[in-house]
Scaffold this motif. Sequence first.
Motif, PDB file in Angstrom:
ATOM      1  N   LYS A  64       4.513 -19.254   0.627  1.00 48.86           N
ATOM      2  CA  LYS A  64       4.067 -20.314   1.531  1.00 48.86           C
ATOM      3  C   LYS A  64       4.386 -21.664   0.906  1.00 48.86           C
ATOM      4  CE  LYS A  64      -0.212 -19.534   1.561  1.00 48.86           C
ATOM      5  NZ  LYS A  64      -1.655 -19.545   1.739  1.00 48.86           N
ATOM      6  N   LEU A  65       4.613 -22.643   1.738  1.00 53.60           N
ATOM      7  CA  LEU A  65       4.876 -23.984   1.231  1.00 53.60           C
ATOM      8  C   LEU A  65       3.726 -24.476   0.357  1.00 53.60           C
ATOM      9  CD1 LEU A  65       6.361 -25.561   4.485  1.00 53.60           C
ATOM     10  CD2 LEU A  65       7.615 -24.892   2.416  1.00 53.60           C
ATOM     11  N   GLU A  66       2.511 -24.161   0.755  1.00 52.99           N
ATOM     12  CA  GLU A  66       1.333 -24.610   0.020  1.00 52.99           C
ATOM     13  C   GLU A  66       1.214 -23.959  -1.356  1.00 52.99           C
ATOM     14  OE1 GLU A  66       1.429 -23.643   3.178  1.00 52.99           O
ATOM     15  OE2 GLU A  66       0.282 -25.037   4.409  1.00 52.99           O
ATOM     16  N   VAL A  92       2.595 -29.522  -3.307  1.00 57.77           N
ATOM     17  CA  VAL A  92       2.554 -29.380  -1.850  1.00 57.77           C
ATOM     18  C   VAL A  92       1.153 -28.987  -1.406  1.00 57.77           C
ATOM     19  CG1 VAL A  92       3.459 -28.159   0.163  1.00 57.77           C
ATOM     20  CG2 VAL A  92       4.991 -28.760  -1.725  1.00 57.77           C
ATOM     21  N   ALA A 114       3.025 -29.970   3.455  1.00 53.97           N
ATOM     22  CA  ALA A 114       3.469 -28.764   4.155  1.00 53.97           C
ATOM     23  C   ALA A 114       3.682 -29.065   5.639  1.00 53.97           C
ATOM     24  CB  ALA A 114       2.463 -27.638   3.967  1.00 53.97           C
ATOM     25  N   LEU A 161       6.921 -30.985   6.000  1.00 52.35           N
ATOM     26  CA  LEU A 161       8.077 -30.097   5.852  1.00 52.35           C
ATOM     27  C   LEU A 161       8.280 -29.251   7.106  1.00 52.35           C
ATOM     28  CD1 LEU A 161       7.593 -29.059   2.125  1.00 52.35           C
ATOM     29  CD2 LEU A 161       9.458 -30.447   3.054  1.00 52.35           C
ATOM     30  N   ARG A 162       7.201 -28.794   7.687  1.00 54.57           N
ATOM     31  CA  ARG A 162       7.321 -28.002   8.924  1.00 54.57           C
ATOM     32  C   ARG A 162       7.892 -28.840  10.061  1.00 54.57           C
ATOM     33  NH1 ARG A 162       2.265 -25.784   6.763  1.00 54.57           N
ATOM     34  NH2 ARG A 162       2.813 -23.733   5.916  1.00 54.57           N
ATOM     35  N   THR A 211       9.973 -23.989   6.835  1.00 55.38           N
ATOM     36  CA  THR A 211       8.752 -23.191   6.915  1.00 55.38           C
ATOM     37  C   THR A 211       8.555 -22.278   5.714  1.00 55.38           C
ATOM     38  OG1 THR A 211       9.914 -21.479   8.177  1.00 55.38           O
ATOM     39  CG2 THR A 211       8.794 -23.220   9.443  1.00 55.38           C
ATOM     40  N   GLN A 212       9.607 -22.104   4.930  1.00 58.33           N
ATOM     41  CA  GLN A 212       9.564 -21.227   3.761  1.00 58.33           C
ATOM     42  C   GLN A 212      10.074 -21.982   2.535  1.00 58.33           C
ATOM     43  OE1 GLN A 212       8.332 -18.042   3.868  1.00 58.33           O
ATOM     44  NE2 GLN A 212       7.854 -18.520   5.997  1.00 58.33           N
ATOM     45  N   PRO A 213       9.472 -21.747   1.369  1.00 62.73           N
ATOM     46  CA  PRO A 213       9.910 -22.454   0.166  1.00 62.73           C
ATOM     47  C   PRO A 213      11.403 -22.325  -0.138  1.00 62.73           C
ATOM     48  CG  PRO A 213       7.809 -21.400  -0.251  1.00 62.73           C
ATOM     49  CD  PRO A 213       8.278 -20.930   1.104  1.00 62.73           C
ATOM     50  N   LEU A 215      14.106 -24.906   0.824  1.00 66.42           N
ATOM     51  CA  LEU A 215      14.241 -26.190   0.144  1.00 66.42           C
ATOM     52  C   LEU A 215      15.458 -26.246  -0.768  1.00 66.42           C
ATOM     53  CD1 LEU A 215      10.477 -26.678  -0.584  1.00 66.42           C
ATOM     54  CD2 LEU A 215      11.906 -28.247   0.744  1.00 66.42           C
ATOM     55  N   VAL A 273       9.803 -31.014  -5.209  1.00 67.63           N
ATOM     56  CA  VAL A 273       9.817 -29.636  -4.711  1.00 67.63           C
ATOM     57  C   VAL A 273      11.228 -29.073  -4.594  1.00 67.63           C
ATOM     58  CG1 VAL A 273       7.565 -29.786  -3.594  1.00 67.63           C
ATOM     59  CG2 VAL A 273       9.600 -30.267  -2.260  1.00 67.63           C
TER      60      VAL A 273
END
Length: 93
Positions: free
Chosen positions: A11-13, A18, A23, A26-27, A32-34, A37, A68
């Motif tokens: 998860k981004l979090e 983040v 998060a 970014l969405r 939606t997924q690390p 990036l 990130v």
Amino acid sequence: MPTTERTQFKKLEDLPNVGKATAADLRLLGITQPDQLRGQDPLHLYQELCRITGQRHDPCALDVFMAVVNFMEGGPELPWWEFTAERKKTYQI
């Protein structure tokens, strides 16, 4: 931590630096997924966020994006403010 070990972040979090707000940003950018990036341009992410929301965001958001992206590309886990001097030098923002 080598890049291959970054797959543990689902998860981004889960990523360093983040929280809920980043998060959500970014969405908004379609991330939606690390692992999405990797290969991203932090400045482009920042500029797109400003464009999409219609407002200029605090430049610290760019620092977070730099942190990130760097982390997901295999860099060390560093606090976002470690990227402030680089951001100011590279982007004059």
